[in-house]
Design an enzyme around this catalytic site. Structure first.
Site, PDB file in Angstrom:
ATOM      1  N   ARG A  52      15.103   8.607  33.336  1.00 17.64           N
ATOM      2  CA  ARG A  52      14.422   9.801  33.762  1.00 17.64           C
ATOM      3  C   ARG A  52      14.526  10.005  35.021  1.00 17.64           C
ATOM      4  NH1 ARG A  52      10.512   8.563  30.081  1.00 17.64           N
ATOM      5  NH2 ARG A  52      10.178  10.000  28.144  1.00 17.64           N
ATOM      6  N   ARG A 111      15.262   5.710   9.594  1.00 14.77           N
ATOM      7  CA  ARG A 111      16.167   4.731   8.690  1.00 14.77           C
ATOM      8  C   ARG A 111      16.790   5.885   7.723  1.00 14.77           C
ATOM      9  NH1 ARG A 111      14.062  -1.270   7.074  1.00 14.77           N
ATOM     10  NH2 ARG A 111      13.632  -2.095   9.206  1.00 14.77           N
ATOM     11  N   GLY A 164      15.416   3.723  27.675  1.00 11.73           N
ATOM     12  CA  GLY A 164      13.665   3.301  27.838  1.00 11.73           C
ATOM     13  C   GLY A 164      14.013   2.172  28.646  1.00 11.73           C
ATOM     14  N   ALA A 165      14.726   1.831  29.592  1.00 11.07           N
ATOM     15  CA  ALA A 165      15.265   0.484  30.310  1.00 11.07           C
ATOM     16  C   ALA A 165      13.902   0.232  31.248  1.00 11.07           C
ATOM     17  CB  ALA A 165      16.555   0.818  30.949  1.00 11.07           C
ATOM     18  N   THR A 166      13.263   1.244  31.707  1.00  9.60           N
ATOM     19  CA  THR A 166      12.172   0.932  32.435  1.00  9.60           C
ATOM     20  C   THR A 166      10.702   0.377  31.849  1.00  9.60           C
ATOM     21  OG1 THR A 166      11.234   3.312  32.793  1.00  9.60           O
ATOM     22  CG2 THR A 166      12.864   2.428  34.590  1.00  9.60           C
ATOM     23  N   GLY A 167      11.098   0.204  30.437  1.00  5.89           N
ATOM     24  CA  GLY A 167       9.684  -0.188  29.669  1.00  5.89           C
ATOM     25  C   GLY A 167       9.999  -1.619  29.539  1.00  5.89           C
ATOM     26  N   LEU A 196      10.033  -3.748  26.543  1.00  8.43           N
ATOM     27  CA  LEU A 196      11.158  -4.287  26.075  1.00  8.43           C
ATOM     28  C   LEU A 196      12.463  -3.621  26.424  1.00  8.43           C
ATOM     29  CD1 LEU A 196      12.379  -5.929  23.642  1.00  8.43           C
ATOM     30  CD2 LEU A 196      11.913  -3.920  21.925  1.00  8.43           C
ATOM     31  N   LYS A 209       8.999   5.718  11.047  1.00 10.63           N
ATOM     32  CA  LYS A 209       9.917   4.732  11.191  1.00 10.63           C
ATOM     33  C   LYS A 209      11.013   4.672  10.098  1.00 10.63           C
ATOM     34  CE  LYS A 209       7.344   1.835  14.398  1.00 10.63           C
ATOM     35  NZ  LYS A 209       8.602   1.765  15.538  1.00 10.63           N
TER      36      LYS A 209
END
Length: 303
Positions: free
Chosen positions: A35, A124, A10-13, A15, A120
């Site tokens: 992607r 965990r 998710g590096a283009t988001g 955070l 979430k």
């Protein structure tokens, strides 16, 4: 010993982009799963090119493609697929899941959040049961969310005449700037201590708990999500009702080199958000605040 290699998903988001930049700034060999469609998307292609120029090693793939996940991990999600892939390759030293919010094991409003927190918590438990090395990051709320309007849903800037205060105004919430979340997160990567751990006065209008609950119940999800988070932070006090030492570690104490942004220094849309004894609470140094809390507990005879 060299720095650990980091694979960002998710590096283009929002955070994700900060996490990758923080990884590069800390001299980690940095990879990103991207992607194929991102390369042709006008907005994301610009981010992709900036990642390449910064020195990120890009790997084409997606969370839904198990084969590409395996390939990506060997070179250096629905998250359950990612957990399966990590277990299969058996060489990942640490997994930091996409959580980044209030601690799902501590929140008291799971029944209002449409499984937002229970999902979430389930991730965990899956990680723990599979025996994968992990670090859970609980940063509560991003500073860019709700804070620019002084927690006034529907507004982007602070109000000019009247402010709604949800609850009695005594519960304190925690906001962290996205780039600071990224810096603290990358600081944990090779740290064994964190492995497997977790100016104008406005008229105040107090909104009682019953009214907030009524708004949540009468507004369909996800349109009521802001109010759910407000109820969690400012009425139930889910960010601060427990002592961090009982369930994890404080990033500001572990990593004093990170110069994080305080509310006093934050600037949104040209407006300095300087808090006092009103809605957002007094501006306090978190380390000093924790020392005072310990003194108070000792004075009261608590352990």
């Amino acid at each position: 010993m060299g720095k650990s290699r980091i694979l960002g998903v998710g590096a283009t988001g929002n955070l994700g982009h900060h996490l990758v930049n923080a990884s590069l700034a800390s001299d980690h060999p940095t990879f990103a799963l991207v992607r194929g469609s991102a390369f042709s998307d006008p907005h994301k292609s610009h981010l992709v090119n900036s990642l390449i120029e910064a020195g990120v090693h890009l790997i084409k793939g997606s969370l839904q493609d198990h084969a590409s996940l395996i390939e990506a991990i060997m070179q250096v999600l629905d998250q359950k697929l990612l957990i399966q892939a990590i277990k299969e390759v058996g060489c990942i030293k640490r997994f930091i899941p996409s959580e980044f919010g209030a601690d799902p094991d501590k929140v008291q409003i799971s029944d209002l959040a449409q499984n937002f927190y229970s999902n979430k918590a389930e991730i965990r438990r899956t990680i723990e049961n599979e025996g994968i090395p992990y670090t859970f990051i609980s940063c509560n709320l991003f500073a860019g969310y709700l804070l620019p309007s002084l927690v006034q849903p529907g507004l982007k800037n602070p109000p000019r005449d009247k402010i709604r205060i949800f609850g009695d105004g005594n519960a304190k919430a925690v906001f962290v700037k996205v780039c600071d979340v990224a810096s603290f997160t990358i600081s944990t990567v090779d740290d064994p201590r964190t492995l497997n751990k977790i100016g104008k006065k406005l008229e105040k209008v107090y909104i009682p708990e019953e009214e907030v609950l009524k708004i949540i119940q009468e507004t369909p999800y996800p349109s009521n999500r802001d109010m759910v988070f407000i109820y969690s932070a400012f009425i139930k006090g889910d960010h601060t009702y427990f002592d961090i030492e009982t369930s994890g570690m404080n990033g500001t104490e572990l990593y004093p080199h990170v110069k994080y942004t305080t509310i006093k220094n934050e600037n949104h849309n040209g407006t300095n958000l300087i808090s006092n004894s009103s809605y957002l609470g007094r501006e306090e140094n978190p380390r000093e605040q924790r020392k005072q809390s310990r003194k108070q507990r000792k004075h009261k005879g608590e352990c």
